[in-house]
Design a protein around this motif. Structure first.
Motif, PDB file in Angstrom:
ATOM      1  N   GLU A   1       0.832  -1.196   0.000  1.00 11.21           N
ATOM      2  CA  GLU A   1       0.000   0.000   0.000  1.00 11.21           C
ATOM      3  C   GLU A   1       0.877   1.260   0.000  1.00 11.21           C
ATOM      4  O   GLU A   1       0.499   2.283  -0.605  1.00 11.21           O
ATOM      5  N   GLN A   2       2.040   1.204   0.625  1.00 13.13           N
ATOM      6  CA  GLN A   2       2.988   2.313   0.532  1.00 13.13           C
ATOM      7  C   GLN A   2       3.425   2.530  -0.911  1.00 13.13           C
ATOM      8  O   GLN A   2       3.581   3.674  -1.370  1.00 13.13           O
ATOM      9  N   LEU A   3       3.622   1.444  -1.640  1.00 11.69           N
ATOM     10  CA  LEU A   3       3.985   1.541  -3.051  1.00 11.69           C
ATOM     11  C   LEU A   3       2.882   2.222  -3.848  1.00 11.69           C
ATOM     12  O   LEU A   3       3.147   3.081  -4.700  1.00 11.69           O
ATOM     13  N   ALA A   4       1.631   1.874  -3.558  1.00 10.16           N
ATOM     14  CA  ALA A   4       0.503   2.532  -4.218  1.00 10.16           C
ATOM     15  C   ALA A   4       0.431   4.006  -3.846  1.00 10.16           C
ATOM     16  O   ALA A   4       0.083   4.852  -4.666  1.00 10.16           O
ATOM     17  N   SER A   5       0.775   4.328  -2.595  1.00  6.17           N
ATOM     18  CA  SER A   5       0.765   5.721  -2.146  1.00  6.17           C
ATOM     19  C   SER A   5       1.809   6.543  -2.893  1.00  6.17           C
ATOM     20  O   SER A   5       1.545   7.675  -3.326  1.00  6.17           O
TER      21      SER A   5
ATOM     22  N   SER B   1     -11.056   3.868  -3.314  1.00  5.61           N
ATOM     23  CA  SER B   1     -11.711   4.578  -2.219  1.00  5.61           C
ATOM     24  C   SER B   1     -10.718   5.189  -1.233  1.00  5.61           C
ATOM     25  O   SER B   1     -11.077   6.077  -0.461  1.00  5.61           O
ATOM     26  N   LEU B   2      -9.472   4.724  -1.253  1.00  2.00           N
ATOM     27  CA  LEU B   2      -8.471   5.220  -0.308  1.00  2.00           C
ATOM     28  C   LEU B   2      -7.450   6.158  -0.961  1.00  2.00           C
ATOM     29  O   LEU B   2      -6.438   6.484  -0.353  1.00  2.00           O
ATOM     30  N   MET B   3      -7.732   6.582  -2.189  1.00  2.00           N
ATOM     31  CA  MET B   3      -6.774   7.408  -2.901  1.00  2.00           C
ATOM     32  C   MET B   3      -6.468   8.700  -2.167  1.00  2.00           C
ATOM     33  O   MET B   3      -5.309   9.135  -2.083  1.00  2.00           O
ATOM     34  N   ARG B   4      -7.491   9.341  -1.606  1.00  2.00           N
ATOM     35  CA  ARG B   4      -7.266  10.594  -0.873  1.00  2.00           C
ATOM     36  C   ARG B   4      -6.313  10.370   0.294  1.00  2.00           C
ATOM     37  O   ARG B   4      -5.474  11.226   0.604  1.00  2.00           O
ATOM     38  N   TRP B   5      -6.454   9.244   0.946  1.00  2.00           N
ATOM     39  CA  TRP B   5      -5.607   8.967   2.099  1.00  2.00           C
ATOM     40  C   TRP B   5      -4.200   8.603   1.666  1.00  2.00           C
ATOM     41  O   TRP B   5      -3.227   8.924   2.355  1.00  2.00           O
ATOM     42  N   ARG B   6      -4.069   7.914   0.544  1.00  2.00           N
ATOM     43  CA  ARG B   6      -2.717   7.630   0.046  1.00  2.00           C
ATOM     44  C   ARG B   6      -2.003   8.921  -0.327  1.00  2.00           C
ATOM     45  O   ARG B   6      -0.793   9.038  -0.191  1.00  2.00           O
ATOM     46  N   ARG B   7      -2.755   9.908  -0.816  1.00  2.00           N
ATOM     47  CA  ARG B   7      -2.138  11.191  -1.160  1.00  2.00           C
ATOM     48  C   ARG B   7      -1.789  12.001   0.087  1.00  2.00           C
ATOM     49  O   ARG B   7      -1.041  12.965  -0.010  1.00  2.00           O
ATOM     50  N   TRP B   8      -2.324  11.625   1.209  1.00  2.00           N
ATOM     51  CA  TRP B   8      -1.871  12.185   2.476  1.00  2.00           C
ATOM     52  C   TRP B   8      -0.641  11.412   2.970  1.00  2.00           C
ATOM     53  O   TRP B   8       0.109  11.881   3.816  1.00  2.00           O
ATOM     54  N   GLY B   9      -0.415  10.212   2.435  1.00  2.00           N
ATOM     55  CA  GLY B   9       0.698   9.382   2.865  1.00  2.00           C
ATOM     56  C   GLY B   9       0.408   8.611   4.128  1.00  2.00           C
ATOM     57  O   GLY B   9       1.318   8.342   4.928  1.00  2.00           O
ATOM     58  N   TYR B  10      -0.846   8.217   4.325  1.00  2.00           N
ATOM     59  CA  TYR B  10      -1.278   7.691   5.627  1.00  2.00           C
ATOM     60  C   TYR B  10      -0.498   6.469   6.081  1.00  2.00           C
ATOM     61  O   TYR B  10      -0.347   6.231   7.285  1.00  2.00           O
ATOM     62  N   VAL B  11       0.026   5.654   5.171  1.00  2.00           N
ATOM     63  CA  VAL B  11       0.758   4.446   5.572  1.00  2.00           C
ATOM     64  C   VAL B  11       2.256   4.694   5.769  1.00  2.00           C
ATOM     65  O   VAL B  11       3.021   3.750   5.949  1.00  2.00           O
ATOM     66  N   PHE B  12       2.665   5.958   5.767  1.00  2.00           N
ATOM     67  CA  PHE B  12       4.066   6.284   6.020  1.00  2.00           C
ATOM     68  C   PHE B  12       4.299   6.892   7.400  1.00  2.00           C
ATOM     69  O   PHE B  12       5.437   6.944   7.867  1.00  2.00           O
ATOM     70  N   TRP B  13       3.239   7.343   8.061  1.00  2.00           N
ATOM     71  CA  TRP B  13       3.441   8.157   9.253  1.00  2.00           C
ATOM     72  C   TRP B  13       3.675   7.322  10.511  1.00  2.00           C
ATOM     73  O   TRP B  13       3.148   6.211  10.657  1.00  2.00           O
ATOM     74  N   ASP B  14       4.446   7.907  11.437  1.00  2.00           N
ATOM     75  CA  ASP B  14       4.720   7.267  12.723  1.00  2.00           C
ATOM     76  C   ASP B  14       3.435   7.119  13.527  1.00  2.00           C
ATOM     77  O   ASP B  14       2.476   7.871  13.358  1.00  2.00           O
ATOM     78  N   MET B  15       3.452   6.162  14.459  1.00  2.00           N
ATOM     79  CA  MET B  15       2.308   5.963  15.336  1.00  2.00           C
ATOM     80  C   MET B  15       2.029   7.223  16.150  1.00  2.00           C
ATOM     81  O   MET B  15       0.857   7.566  16.388  1.00  2.00           O
ATOM     82  N   SER B  16       3.063   7.925  16.565  1.00  8.05           N
ATOM     83  CA  SER B  16       2.865   9.132  17.367  1.00  8.05           C
ATOM     84  C   SER B  16       2.106  10.199  16.580  1.00  8.05           C
ATOM     85  O   SER B  16       1.252  10.892  17.129  1.00  8.05           O
ATOM     86  N   ARG B  17       2.373  10.318  15.280  1.00  6.82           N
ATOM     87  CA  ARG B  17       1.654  11.295  14.471  1.00  6.82           C
ATOM     88  C   ARG B  17       0.183  10.887  14.339  1.00  6.82           C
ATOM     89  O   ARG B  17      -0.718  11.724  14.416  1.00  6.82           O
ATOM     90  N   LEU B  18      -0.058   9.614  14.121  1.00 10.75           N
ATOM     91  CA  LEU B  18      -1.439   9.142  13.982  1.00 10.75           C
ATOM     92  C   LEU B  18      -2.215   9.349  15.282  1.00 10.75           C
ATOM     93  O   LEU B  18      -3.374   9.774  15.269  1.00 10.75           O
ATOM     94  N   GLU B  19      -1.579   9.044  16.424  1.00  2.76           N
ATOM     95  CA  GLU B  19      -2.254   9.213  17.713  1.00  2.76           C
ATOM     96  C   GLU B  19      -2.553  10.684  17.990  1.00  2.76           C
ATOM     97  O   GLU B  19      -3.658  11.032  18.434  1.00  2.76           O
ATOM     98  N   ASN B  20      -1.591  11.549  17.716  1.00 10.63           N
ATOM     99  CA  ASN B  20      -1.785  12.969  17.971  1.00 10.63           C
ATOM    100  C   ASN B  20      -2.829  13.589  17.036  1.00 10.63           C
ATOM    101  O   ASN B  20      -3.495  14.560  17.386  1.00 10.63           O
TER     102      ASN B  20
END
Length: 434
Positions: A185-189, A333-352
């Motif tokens: 999924e990172q590759l798709a992002s 359906s997840l294209m918008r989120w891939r363009r945010w790079g959602y599968v690259f971010w640290d857990m701390s960023r996601l939690e915050n």
């Protein structure tokens, strides 16, 4: 002046250079510098290479470098590469000669550029409902390194499969299965973010090139773009040079219609079934199970179906974000989120950010992806005008407000260039004044 210094000082200066290309240039300046380099070549090369390419990224860099020498049309060579370099992880060299390491260093400059740019693009397009301060923070080193590894896998895919239409099942056996599902999924992002990066120079020609207007070339679509896939298939070095262009002349040269071998009726080239199409079919270990569900799986079974990461940095952020997306790979359906790079971010960023509690809502407040009806209507009107100009013998750059750069062909085969003050200048063999 440098050559007059003691050899130990020269070598210490060499050790602090940023990349191997600079080291090569410095060493070749004169005999004294070259001898200082030769005395500790392996130490210099290895130190600088490891500083430029992080150890966690170096295996991907080596694999990608080797894959450049494999013709994608040679099935047996691709099979051997997959077995030798993906199925079996090589022990990294402990020492490097400059001749062997320099190609890795030079190509990494493209990877480093895109990792920085794509991370910025993603964070600038954060969903509006997320809490802004933690979301807008600069990417961490671990986040940049994940993007770098994904960029190498992007180039690796291009080198292994090229523009050939290859069965997704074969691509899975040769490449996708060696990476975890969230790495795919990172590759798709990366694919989606690179498409955004090339949209500006490409759409500039869509708006202004007379021939493209006459051919009714449309804007790059955010998901299903055969023209975009063709450009992406050229690889990171080409994409780097394309994104550096500023003028119409530069962009027209790189996007020359003569180079679009897959085009129809001399329009920009197209490529069907590139990377994301294959990922959507074969990027998951359960791509061939029609009714498979991740619901109610125990921890061991879940780990098996996610797959073992090619490199595990120990952060749970990428796999957590991927699970929020219903365990999908390259899904529209997840294209918008891939363009945010959602599968690259640290857990701390996601939690915050609050995304773990809120989930991947469709009504997320992203910037729009597609052009509006008004923009498409404006494009259609400009295409009508450009078609008339081409039929009359015009070519080059045009806009509603500025028609001074249109080139006109004379009967004698010379080119007349419409000058800003209304006159006409003749030129033989010239592409015109821009």
């Amino acid at each position: 002046m440098l050559a007059t210094l003691p050899i130990e000082i020269i070598q210490e200066i060499f050790l602090n250079l940023d990349d191997l290309g600079t080291l090569k240039e410095a060493a070749l300046c004169c005999r004294t510098l070259y001898e200082a380099f030769l005395a500790i070549e392996e130490l210099l090369t290895t130190t600088i290479l490891h500083r430029q390419i992080h150890p966690s990224v170096l295996p991907d860099a080596i694999n990608t470098h080797v894959s450049f020498s494999i013709p994608s049309s040679d099935t047996e060579a691709v099979n051997r590469f997959s077995t030798d370099y993906l199925n079996t992880k090589k022990i990294l060299p402990s020492k490097w000669k400059l001749a062997n390491a320099l190609p890795l260093s030079l190509f990494h400059q493209f990877v480093d550029y895109f990792a920085t740019r794509l991370s910025s693009m993603g964070l600038e397009d954060s969903p509006s409902y997320l809490r802004e301060p933690p979301c807008q923070a600069n990417p961490t080193e671990s986040e940049i390194l994940r993007i770098q590894r994904a960029l190498y896998r992007f180039q690796l895919y291009r080198n292994m499969f090229g523009t050939l239409i290859t069965d997704p099942g074969r691509q899975r056996e040769l490449m996708f299965r060696y990476f975890s599902t969230f790495e795919n999924e990172q590759l798709a992002s990366v694919n989606d973010l690179l498409l955004c990066a090339i949209a500006e120079p490409y759409n500039d020609l869509v708006d202004h090139d007379i021939h493209w207007g006459s051919m009714r070339v449309s804007y790059l679509e955010p998901y299903d773009s055969e023209q975009g896939d063709y450009i992406l298939s050229k690889g990171l070095e080409y994409l780097f040079h394309l994104t550096q262009t500023k003028s119409y002349t530069e962009r027209r040269r790189l996007l020359s219609l003569d180079d679009f071998n897959f085009g129809y009726d001399d329009e920009p080239g197209r490529l069907v079934q590139f990377m994301k199409w294959s990922l959507s079919w074969a990027g998951s270990p359960d791509w061939d199970y029609q009714d498979f569900s991740f619901d109610n799986l125990d921890e061991e079974s879940m780990a098996f179906h996610i797959g073992k990461p090619f490199y595990d940095d120990g952060d749970e952020g990428p796999v957590t974000a991927w699970k929020l997306g219903d365990y999908l790979v390259a899904d529209p359906s997840l294209m918008r989120w891939r363009r945010w790079g959602y599968v690259f971010w640290d857990m701390s960023r996601l939690e915050n950010s609050g995304i773990i509690e809120k989930g991947l809502s469709e009504d997320s407040g992203f910037r729009r992806l597609r052009t509006t009806e008004a923009e498409n209507r404006r494009l259609f009107e400009s295409q009508e005008e450009r078609e008339k100009i081409e039929r009359a013998g015009g070519s080059g750059w045009w806009s509603f407000k500025d028609q001074s750069k249109v080139q006109w062909k004379c009967q004698q085969g010379r080119t007349k260039v419409q000058m800003p003050w209304g006159g006409v200048q003749g030129s033989s063999g010239s592409r015109g004044h821009f």
